[in-house]
Design a protein around this motif. Structure first.
Motif, mmCIF file in Angstrom:
data_model
loop_
_atom_site.group_PDB
_atom_site.id
_atom_site.type_symbol
_atom_site.label_atom_id
_atom_site.label_comp_id
_atom_site.label_asym_id
_atom_site.label_seq_id
_atom_site.Cartn_x
_atom_site.Cartn_y
_atom_site.Cartn_z
ATOM 1 N N UNK A 19 79.567 15.870 56.404
ATOM 2 C CA UNK A 19 78.797 15.431 55.240
ATOM 3 C C UNK A 19 78.985 13.943 54.955
ATOM 4 N N UNK A 20 80.159 13.414 55.258
ATOM 5 C CA UNK A 20 80.350 11.970 55.097
ATOM 6 C C UNK A 20 79.518 11.196 56.103
ATOM 7 N N UNK A 21 79.527 11.642 57.369
ATOM 8 C CA UNK A 21 78.813 10.913 58.408
ATOM 9 C C UNK A 21 77.301 11.042 58.263
ATOM 10 N N UNK A 22 76.822 12.248 57.896
ATOM 11 C CA UNK A 22 75.382 12.491 57.849
ATOM 12 C C UNK A 22 74.746 12.034 56.552
ATOM 13 N N UNK A 23 75.478 12.171 55.428
ATOM 14 C CA UNK A 23 74.863 11.923 54.125
ATOM 15 C C UNK A 23 75.651 10.959 53.245
ATOM 16 N N UNK A 24 76.814 10.492 53.724
ATOM 17 C CA UNK A 24 77.608 9.552 52.950
ATOM 18 C C UNK A 24 78.225 10.146 51.701
ATOM 19 N N UNK A 25 78.548 11.435 51.717
ATOM 20 C CA UNK A 25 79.099 12.096 50.533
ATOM 21 C C UNK A 25 80.513 11.616 50.234
ATOM 22 N N UNK A 26 80.852 11.580 48.950
ATOM 23 C CA UNK A 26 82.195 11.221 48.493
ATOM 24 C C UNK A 26 83.112 12.445 48.567
ATOM 25 N N UNK A 70 70.150 25.585 61.778
ATOM 26 C CA UNK A 70 69.553 24.721 60.756
ATOM 27 C C UNK A 70 70.531 23.658 60.283
ATOM 28 N N UNK A 71 71.803 24.010 60.078
ATOM 29 C CA UNK A 71 72.810 23.013 59.697
ATOM 30 C C UNK A 71 72.892 21.908 60.752
ATOM 31 N N UNK A 72 72.760 22.288 62.006
ATOM 32 C CA UNK A 72 72.878 21.301 63.073
ATOM 33 C C UNK A 72 71.730 20.329 63.131
ATOM 34 N N UNK A 113 82.377 13.022 69.870
ATOM 35 C CA UNK A 113 81.528 12.498 70.941
ATOM 36 C C UNK A 113 80.122 12.174 70.469
ATOM 37 N N UNK A 114 79.643 12.856 69.433
ATOM 38 C CA UNK A 114 78.284 12.621 68.950
ATOM 39 C C UNK A 114 78.226 11.702 67.727
ATOM 40 N N UNK A 115 79.394 11.169 67.288
ATOM 41 C CA UNK A 115 79.388 10.207 66.179
ATOM 42 C C UNK A 115 80.170 8.948 66.508
ATOM 43 N N UNK A 116 80.801 8.880 67.672
ATOM 44 C CA UNK A 116 81.593 7.696 68.031
ATOM 45 C C UNK A 116 80.681 6.489 68.200
ATOM 46 N N UNK A 117 81.290 5.324 68.227
ATOM 47 C CA UNK A 117 80.519 4.098 68.430
ATOM 48 C C UNK A 117 79.728 4.185 69.736
ATOM 49 N N UNK A 150 76.105 18.335 65.600
ATOM 50 C CA UNK A 150 76.324 18.940 66.916
ATOM 51 C C UNK A 150 77.302 20.111 66.891
ATOM 52 N N UNK A 151 78.411 20.037 66.120
ATOM 53 C CA UNK A 151 79.329 21.187 66.103
ATOM 54 C C UNK A 151 78.667 22.480 65.625
#
Length: 405
Positions: A238-245, A294-296, A362-366, A375-376
């Motif tokens: 949720x942090x990576x996809x939507x920037x949630x606190x 759907x989550x993915x 692997x799907x969020x690294x630089x 992906x998970x």
């Protein structure tokens, strides 16, 4: 509700809080003691979950067998006392290695869930076990409500504050159980402790002798490995996809916990009465698979809020499966069965964090192409579909034990 049952529900609730407490604060806590990027924090989070699960996997069968020999009461009380100690260790952890020690201690004491299920099996007739297992699952869901809320609120003050609160709760519940919890396993239904059965392999061999149950254990392994994607990856996803606190992560997990509690504490009884245990498992596995896909793939935050209550309906799989398998075990094997199921759960907690956090890394690294934080969940959907396939082809081979009543 009788006081012993209340103690069992509080116990599994606190057990679940140990997971929920960590989820909102883990990225910040690891960053504080270790440093690094969010992807690296996810990888370390997988290591901590791995250590917890390995110890639970190794120790749960021993605790289940000890409860079959000495009774449920001493195992439950000792586990709760050790859990209180673990939370205190976590509250002062200043290095990643002390956090690791805390997770190891918690894994050793994690027999409360399995022994609590065995306690409920002792006091429940076979036809009501799945429903009462649903109460246990509802308590677990309540822990998922309180854990993220406490973790999110107190974690905003200090990442360690939630663990102090949890230590106080565990200590208070130990005192409560000491005075109100009677023993549920009479002397004539106990059996000698055997070291060959008090380990994951030995316990699995003995329980595996029950007709058809090995395949159902495989269903549980695939289901729980897939389902553990939520605690393993939610905060990072949720942090990576939507920037949630941290607070938003805790709130979303609390909503998920409320939804599970409603399903397992209220809806499961009419659903089981209407569908039966087997069809309830089918329904839950299909629903879970669809929701994971759907989550993915979702790309907007509002879709998550729609999916949360729908995906929670899949939580009826676990108590329905436990009811199916509990019928096949004798009265003197309920603790052993729950110990094996706890080991299966632990094995899923060994496999899932490693699989899911690595998929996330692997799907969020630089330079990741494509950048896919979900992906998970797609990996989990494949495992959930596998659970459905195994159950559909093998569940008819299960036969009830003659003394299961």
């Amino acid at each position: 509700m009788r006081l012993p049952t209340l103690f069992i529900l509080i116990t599994v609730t606190i057990d679940a809080m140990g997971i929920g407490l960590i989820l909102p604060v883990m990225p910040d806590l690891i960053a504080e003691v270790r440093g690094g990027t969010l992807a690296q924090a996810a990888a370390w989070g997988g290591v901590l979950s791995f250590a917890y699960a390995v110890m639970q996997f190794l120790c749960a069968p021993a605790l289940g067998n000890l409860s079959d020999r000495f009774g449920r009461r001493p195992i439950l009380l000792i586990s709760m006392a050790v859990l209180a100690l673990d939370y205190m260790v976590m509250s002062v952890a200043g290095t990643i290695w002390l956090l690791l020690i805390g997770r190891i201690i918690a894994g050793i004491a994690a027999g409360t869930h399995a022994t609590g299920l065995a306690y409920m099996a002792d006091i429940s007739p076979p036809e009501k076990r799945a429903q009462n297992f649903g109460l246990i699952s509802a308590g677990f869901g309540m822990g998922f409500i309180l854990g993220p809320l406490v973790g999110g609120l107190l974690g905003g003050l200090d990442p360690r504050a939630p663990f102090i609160a949890a230590a106080c709760l565990a200590a208070a519940n130990f005192a409560f159980g000491y005075f109100v919890l009677p023993e549920s396993l009479p002397q004539d239904r106990r059996r000698p402790f055997q070291i060959l059965r008090a380990n994951p392999i030995g316990g699995l061999i003995m329980i595996g002798k029950l007709p058809g149950i090995v395949f159902l254990l495989c269903v549980m392994l695939a289901y729980q490995t897939a389902n553990f994607v939520y605690p393993a990856i939610w905060a990072y996803y949720t942090q990576a996809a939507f920037g949630w606190s941290t607070g938003m992560v805790g709130f979303s997990l609390a909503i998920y916990g409320v939804s599970i509690a409603i399903v397992q504490g209220g809806l499961i009884r009419p659903v089981l009465a209407r569908l039966g245990e087997v069809r309830a498992v089918y329904f839950g596995l299909i629903l879970n698979t669809a929701c994971l896909v759907l989550y993915g793939l979702v790309g907007q935050a509002w879709m998550i809020w729609v999916l949360i209550p729908i995906s929670a309906c899949g939580a009826l799989v676990a108590p329905a499966m436990q009811g199916v398998m509990s019928r096949a075990a004798g009265a003197d094997q309920q603790g052993e069965l729950q110990g094996v199921l706890s080991s299966i759960s632990s094995l899923s907690m060994i496999l899932s964090p490693v699989m899911m956090t690595q998929a996330f890394f692997w799907f969020t690294r630089d330079g990741a192409d494509p950048f896919l934080p979900g992906a998970p969940f797609l990996v989990a959907a494949i495992l959930m579909g596998l659970a459905f396939a195994i159950f559909a082809t093998t569940h008819r081979g299960l036969a009830p034990a003659k003394d299961a009543a």
